[in-house]
Design an enzyme around this catalytic site. Structure first.
Site, PDB file in Angstrom:
ATOM      1  N   HIS A   1     -19.725 -44.507  -9.274  1.00 24.58           N
ATOM      2  CA  HIS A   1     -19.984 -43.281 -10.123  1.00 24.58           C
ATOM      3  C   HIS A   1     -18.760 -43.299 -11.105  1.00 24.58           C
ATOM      4  CE1 HIS A   1     -22.202 -42.531  -6.394  1.00 24.58           C
ATOM      5  NE2 HIS A   1     -22.883 -41.929  -7.028  1.00 24.58           N
TER       6      HIS A   1
ATOM      7  N   HIS B   1     -23.465 -39.605 -14.846  1.00 24.76           N
ATOM      8  CA  HIS B   1     -22.905 -39.404 -13.502  1.00 24.76           C
ATOM      9  C   HIS B   1     -22.748 -40.661 -12.516  1.00 24.76           C
ATOM     10  CE1 HIS B   1     -22.743 -37.548  -9.561  1.00 24.76           C
ATOM     11  NE2 HIS B   1     -23.753 -38.426  -9.059  1.00 24.76           N
TER      12      HIS B   1
ATOM     13  N   GLU C   1     -20.607 -20.827  10.475  1.00 20.91           N
ATOM     14  CA  GLU C   1     -20.372 -22.104  11.350  1.00 20.91           C
ATOM     15  C   GLU C   1     -19.989 -23.295  10.650  1.00 20.91           C
ATOM     16  OE1 GLU C   1     -23.325 -20.456  11.129  1.00 20.91           O
ATOM     17  OE2 GLU C   1     -23.224 -18.988  12.839  1.00 20.91           O
TER      18      GLU C   1
ATOM     19  N   HIS D   1     -32.667 -19.689  19.845  1.00 21.21           N
ATOM     20  CA  HIS D   1     -31.223 -19.687  20.129  1.00 21.21           C
ATOM     21  C   HIS D   1     -31.047 -20.656  21.394  1.00 21.21           C
ATOM     22  CE1 HIS D   1     -31.148 -16.352  17.707  1.00 21.21           C
ATOM     23  NE2 HIS D   1     -29.844 -15.983  18.196  1.00 21.21           N
TER      24      HIS D   1
END
Lengths: 671, 671
Positions: B35, B265, B414, B476
Site C-alpha cells: 500500500h 491506496h 466488549e 446469550h
C-alpha cells in the site's frame, strides 16, 4: 418522580401504559428472572407509538406493508410481549405471558423472531436490533423503488438503550443510515442514564444528540413520560427527510423503589416492591389481570390498521400480473424457477472450457448470471468491492438519491453490513449478500451468529479464505475461520473448488429458506477440477467422489476449495507409485452430515487411510478423518496449526506443505 | 497538488519526508504488492512528529518510558518501516526494507509486533491500533500513578485512517478515551477522503470533528503537508487536558498520477509512475538509496532521546529498592514468586471445605487472593461487573480523576475492552483481565484473535459459559464459543470445574508469557469435584484422571467445567452396574495436547469406550474421543448440536441430556 402527577395529567393514557408495566412486573415475578426496568420506563413511548402512529393489523401480523417495531434493547422483551398480547396477537396470549422465560414458551428471555409473528427480529446482544433496523429501512426503500409507494410505504421504529448506543455496531449503523438518509427510520433512545454497572456516567460522557447529528440525523429530546410531547416528537420525526433519533428522557423502573438505579434494570421480584409499585400506579388488579376497558382500548389499537390493510390488499390485487407475482414470490422467499436452468447453463459452459480462475472471480461470474433474473438480490461489500467481486454490472448503486440500485457500498462496516443484511432478510422480499475478507468474519460475528439463530438465508461472501491471499500476512489470513463457521449451528459453509462448484454453492445459498450460507472463496487462481458436466448439483451432497482410485484403493484424500487440486496432484503421484487414491471434494461438511449414512459410507468407505487437506485448522475434520464412530481409519491432516505469514502465496503453500508431493508423502507415511 | 510549491516552501523538510515516500515506492515496487498511498500522504506528519516531538532512542527501542507510535492504519506499514530504518533501528535494516513482504522478513505486509522492536502492535484489521492505543494510554496513566512522573511520562501517538474511524470499535475506543480524559493520547486522522471503493462520500458523511468533540475530545484540523502547521497542532494537542484528534488533510499517494484516488491506496508498481513521482519529488537517487545528509539527519533524530533516556535510567536507579524491583519485574512480565504459594494456600483451604459454587464466584475468590499481591493486575468488565465477578474490594476504580484505581468500568464495549487490554499488555508492566459473557466473545473476536497473534498474555474472563445461564436464552448461551477459542492458534481455553481448578487456571493464566488465556466460567453453582489437595497444578497437564474406575475399566468419560460433576454422577451409576468408569477432567485441551504422548496415553488409554460431555458443540472433541490417529476407541459425545433455549438452567440440562443418568445410558449404548 411524581407518579401521582403523571397519573392525573393523563389519566386514560396512564392506565393504558400501566397495563404494560403491570404485566411486566407480574411476568418477571412469575419467572423470577428478567428485566423489569426498561418496559416500566418506556411504556409511555410504546403506548403513544402503537396507538397513534404504528401501522399494523393484529389480525394480519405478516402484512408485508406493516410498520416494523424493533426492540433493540431486547432484554426489555416484556414490553414487546405486553404490546402483542394487549393488541390481540393470536400467538402471544396471556398464557404465554404467564409462561415468560419457560421452556417451549413463545415469550423467551429475549425476543426470538421465529417464535411468533410480531417479533420482527431476535435481540438481546446489544446494538443488533438497531443495525437490523437499518436493513429493514433499506429493504423498505428498495422495495418501494421497485413496487411503488402504494404497495410499500412503512416506517421502521426502534427502541434502543444506552447499551445499544455504546456498542460499536451502533456507530456503523447510524453512520450508514445517516449517509443513506433513511428518513423512515426512527430510533427512540431510552435515555434513562442507567446501565448494569451503575449510572452511564461511570463509563461514558458522550453527547448522543451531537453524535447522531454529526452523521446527518434529525435529533430531538423529549420527556419520555409525557404522551403529548412524545406524539409531537414522532410527528416531527415523520416529517424529517433524515433518519430521526428521539432521546426519550425516562426513568428506569418508573415508580418503584428501584427507580433510576442499576437494580431497576434487572428482575424486580420482591413481592412488597411489586405491590408498592402497583399501588403507586393506582393499579388495583390481580396478577396478569387487565381491566376490560383497558384491554378493549388496546384491542381497538390492534384493529386500527385493518382498513388500511384491506385497501392495501386491493392495491396489491390491482398491480400488474408480473409485478404481483414477483412481489408474492419475493415475500414468500422463493427463488424463481429459472434459477436452476441458469446455473446448469453456466456449469455446462464451464465444463466445456475449463479455466484457471480465483473462486471469488467464479462467484462474480455466477452473480452475473444470477442477478439479472433474481430482482431480490441485493449485493454489497464492506469497502472491498473489487476484491470480493460482489458487484455485477446490472445492479446499480443504492444511494440516498437513487433507491433503485441493488448494490450498496457499506463502507468499512462489516458488522453493520451483516446486521443490516439480517434486517433485509427479516423484512422479506430481499436476498441480501455481502462481502468482506474471510478473516474479518470476526468483525461481523455477532450478526453472523444471529443470522443462523434467526434462520435467515443471508449470504456472506468471504473471499481471501486462506494463506493463499499471500503478502497481506497473518492479520488477513484466516486459519480458524472455516472451523468457526462450521461450529456455528444452522450455518452452511461452502468452500467451492472451482467455477462449477461455486455455481452449485450459489444455487444452494440462494434457495435456502431458513439458514445463512457462508461462501469461502479464494483470492488466488485455482485450476478447474470438475471437468465433466453434471446436471445434478453435486455440492448439494456436501462431499462427493471427484476422482476414483485407479489402482487398488489404499487411500482417500479429502479436500476443499483451493486444496482440491493439490489433492488431485497428490493422487497423480500416488497412482504412479501404485497407490490407488480416491479424491473426495468436500465443499460443505454440513450438507454431507445431512446425507444418509449409506451415502456417507459410499463416499468414505473403510479400508483405506485418509488424509484431509485444507489450509485451515484441523478442528472439524476429525469426524471425517477418524471415522464417525472411531476405529475406522488411520488418518492425517495437512493444514495449519499456527497463524500464517506474510509472503507470496506460492511460497506459503510450499512452506506449509500444500503441494501434491508433500501430501503424497503424508499419505505414504500412513500406509 | 502543487508539489513544487511544497518542495520550495520547506526544502529541507521536503527531502527528509521524501525519503519515506521514496522508500515506500521502492519497497512496494520490489514486492509487487503493498500500500503506497498512505505513507506517501502521511510522510510529512510522521516526519514532524518523529523529529520534533516523539520521545524515543533508536539505540534502546525497548526503553519503557518511550513514546508509543501506533500505526492503526497498518496497511501503510512502509511508513513505520521507513521511520525505523531511517532513525537507525538495528532490526529494520535496509535489507529488511528490500525484503518487504517476503517470507522470514521483519517487514511483513502489515506490522507485526513480535518481529522487531519499535513495532509496538500488530495492525491491519482496521480500528485495532486505535483501540490498542487507548490501552497504551491507560497503562501509562496507571503506571505513572504507581511509579510517579519521573519514571513514567510518555505519549501515545496514533495514525488512523478513514477505515479505522468507520469501524465500530473506533467509537468504543474514542468514547472510552474521552470519558477517561486520556490527555496523552493523540490521534492523527489521515483525512484523505479516500477508501478502497472510492471517495469516502460513497459511504459516509460523518463530521468526524463533531463526532470526537461529542465525546470529550480536543479536535483540530490541519493541512497535513504543512510542517509548521502540523507542529503547532501537535503542540496544542500536548497542552490539552483532553485526548486529542488532529484531522490531517492529506493527499493519498501524494504527487503520483494516482493521487487522491482509490488506486492510490494500493500498490503503485508501474515503473513509469514510480519514476514520474520521484521526478516530481525531485528525488534523483536510485532505488532504496537515501542520500547521506538525509540519512544522517534522520539518525540524529534517532539519537535525540539518548540523553533523556540516560537521565531516566538514573532516576530509575534512584527509586527505592522495592519500587524498582517491582518496576523491573513488571516490565519483564514476570509474576511475583509468592503467587504460587497463595494459590496453593487457597487450594488447600478449598479442599478442606468443599462447597458448591459458581466458577465465576470461584474466580472472584481467586482474584481476591491474587490482586493484593500482583499490583500489575488491572481488572474490568464490559458493564457486567456483578455478573463476571471481576472486581475485588482492593482494586479501586480507574477514573479520569483517579488513576490509582485498578478496575475499569469499560462500559458496554466488549471490543474496545479486549483491544485496550491488548494495548496494556503490549505497553508492558500490566496484567490486564476483563470480563463479559462468553457468548459476547463474538463482539470482541477481532481483538481476541490479535491477542493470540501478538502473543500477549491477556486474560479474558468469560462467564455464563453455556446453556447453564438459563432464562436469558439462546442469544446469550454460547454453544460454539468453546470451539471458537480452541480453534484459534496460540490461545489457552480453560474451563475449570470447581474452585480448585479455577485457582489452577488463574495461576497458569497469570504466568503465561506469550499467549492469551480465556477462562470459561459458569453462572450456575457447581459442586466441588477436586476433594483432595494436591500441591501440583493439575490443570497444567490440560487433562488428568479425576476418578479412577473401580470395577474393570470399560469406559472413560471425559468432561470439562460444569459437566465434570455430571460425569462423576454417570460414573456412580455405571459402577453400580459393574461398568468400571474412569472420569477424566479436561479443563484445557491445548495444554493436554502439549503433554508428551506417554502422558496422553496414560490418561486416555485404549481398550475402553469414550464419552465426552460438554455443554457445547462437538467440534474439537473428536481428537480425544476417536483417538489421535483413529482406530482407537468407540466414542460418543453428549453436547449441543443446536442453539439453546430460554428456560431455567436445570430444565435445560435435563432437556439436553446433561444428567448422570442420560450420560450413563450413552456409555452403555457403546458397550
Amino acid at each position: 418522580m411524581d407518579i401521582a402527577a403523571l397519573r392525573s395529567a393523563h389519566p386514560d393514557h396512564w392506565r393504558r401504559a400501566a397495563a404494560i408495566r403491570a404485566l411486566t412486573l407480574d411476568a418477571v415475578a412469575a419467572a423470577n428472572s428478567g428485566h423489569s426496568g426498561m418496559p416500566m420506563g418506556m411504556a409511555d413511548v410504546a403506548t403513544v407509538l402503537a396507538s397513534r402512529h404504528m401501522k399494523f393489523d393484529a389480525a394480519a401480523p405478516d402484512w408485508p406493508d406493516r410498520d416494523r417495531f424493533i426492540l433493540s434493547a431486547g432484554h426489555g422483551s416484556m414490553l414487546l410481549y405486553a404490546l402483542l398480547y394487549l393488541t390481540g396477537s393470536a400467538e402471544i396470549t396471556l398464557d404465554e405471558i404467564r409462561n415468560f422465560r419457560q421452556l417451549g414458551s413463545k415469550t423467551a428471555g429475549h425476543p426470538e423472531n421465529f417464535l411468533a409473528q410480531g417479533i420482527e427480529t431476535t435481540t438481546g446482544p446489544l446494538g443488533q436490533g438497531f443495525a437490523n433496523a437499518v436493513g429493514f429501512a433499506i429493504a423498505e426503500e428498495s422495495l418501494r423503488a421497485r413496487f411503488g409507494p402504494k404497495i410499500v410505504d412503512h416506517h421502521t421504529w426502534v427502541i434502543a438503550g444506552d447499551g445499544c448506543l455504546m456498542e460499536g455496531v451502533s456507530q456503523e449503523a447510524l453512520t450508514l443510515a445517516g449517509h443513506l438518509k433513511l428518513s423512515k427510520l426512527v430510533v427512540f433512545f431510552d435515555d434513562n442514564g442507567i446501565t448494569i454497572d451503575g449510572p452511564v456516567s461511570l463509563a461514558d460522557r458522550t453527547d448522543q444528540m451531537a453524535r447522531f447529528a454529526a452523521s446527518g440525523w434529525h435529533v430531538q429530546t423529549v420527556d419520555g413520560h409525557d404522551p403529548e410531547a412524545i406524539d409531537a416528537a414522532i410527528r416531527a420525526a415523520k416529517e424529517s427527510p433524515l433518519p430521526s433519533m428521539i432521546a426519550c428522557k425516562t426513568h428506569i423502573a418508573l415508580g418503584s423503589a428501584a427507580q433510576d438505579t442499576a437494580k431497576g434494570h434487572g428482575a424486580l421480584t420482591d413481592p412488597q416492591l411489586v405491590a408498592d409499585t402497583k399501588a403507586a400506579y393506582g393499579w388495583e388488579h390481580g396478577p396478569f389481570e387487565v381491566p376490560a376497558d383497558v384491554k378493549d382500548w388496546w384491542e381497538q389499537v390492534g384493529r386500527r390498521g385493518a382498513e388500511a390493510r384491506a385497501a392495501w390488499e386491493s392495491r396489491l390485487a390491482a398491480l400488474g400480473k408480473g409485478k404481483r407475482e414477483e412481489f408474492d414470490r419475493r415475500i414468500a422467499g422463493e427463488a424463481p424457477k429459472k434459477l436452476g436452468g441458469a446455473i446448469r447453463k453456466l456449469k455446462k459452459a464451464a465444463a466445456e472450457a475449463p479455466e484457471k480462475m480465483a473462486t471469488r472471480k467464479a462467484s462474480e461470474t455466477v452473480l452475473a448470471a444470477v442477478n439479472p433474473i433474481l430482482p431480490e438480490t441485493f449485493g454489497g461489500s464492506a469497502d472491498l468491492t473489487g476484491s470480493n467481486n460482489t458487484r455485477t454490472g446490472d445492479l446499480g448503486v443504492f444511494t440516498a438519491d437513487d433507491r433503485s440500485g441493488r448494490y450498496l457500498h457499506y463502507g468499512i462496516r462489516e458488522h453493520a453490513m451483516a446486521a443490516a443484511m439480517n434486517g433485509m432478510a427479516l423484512h422479506g422480499g430481499m436476498r441480501p449478500y455481502g462481502g468482506t475478507f474471510m478473516a474479518f468474519t470476526d468483525y461481523a460475528r455477532p450478526a453472523i451468529r444471529l443470522a443462523a439463530l434467526m434462520q435467515q438465508p443471508v449470504v456472506f461472501v468471504m473471499t481471501h479464505d486462506s494463506i493463499g491471499l499471500g503478502e497481506d500476512g497473518p492479520t488477513h489470513q484466516p486459519v480458524e475461520h472455516l472451523a468457526i463457521h462450521r461450529a456455528t449451528p444452522n450455518t452452511l459453509l461452502f468452500r467451492p473448488a472451482d467455477l462449477i462448484e461455486t455455481a452449485e454453492a450459489w444455487e444452494l445459498a440462494l434457495t435456502q429458506g431458513d439458514r445463512p450460507s457462508v461462501l469461502a472463496l479464494t483470492r488466488q487462481g485455482v485450476p478447474a477440477v470438475r471437468l465433466k458436466h453434471s446436471a445434478q448439483n453435486l455440492v448439494a451432497r456436501g462431499a462427493y467422489v471427484l476422482a476414483e482410485a485407479e489402482a487398488k484403493r489404499q487411500a482417500i484424500v479429502i479436500a476443499s476449495g483451493s486444496e482440491v487440486h493439490v489433492a488431485l496432484a497428490a493422487k497423480e503421484r500416488l497412482e504412479a507409485e501404485g497407490v490407488g487414491t480416491r479424491v473426495v471434494s468436500m465443499p460443505c461438511m454440513e450438507l454431507f452430515a445431512e446425507q444418509d449414512e449409506s451415502y456417507r459410507r459410499r463416499v468414505l468407505p473403510g479400508g483405506a487411510v485418509r488424509v484431509g487437506v485444507e489450509a485451515g485448522v484441523r478442528q472439524g475434520w476429525d469426524r471425517w478423518l477418524l471415522g464417525e464412530r472411531g476405529r475406522e481409519a488411520k488418518a492425517d491432516f495437512v493444514g495449519m496449526d499456527r497463524f500464517g505469514a506474510s509472503a507470496p502465496a506460492e511460497v506459503l503453500f510450499e512452506t506449509f506443505g500444500f503441494t501434491g508431493a508433500a501430501v503424497a508423502e503424508r499419505v505414504k507415511a500412513l500406509l
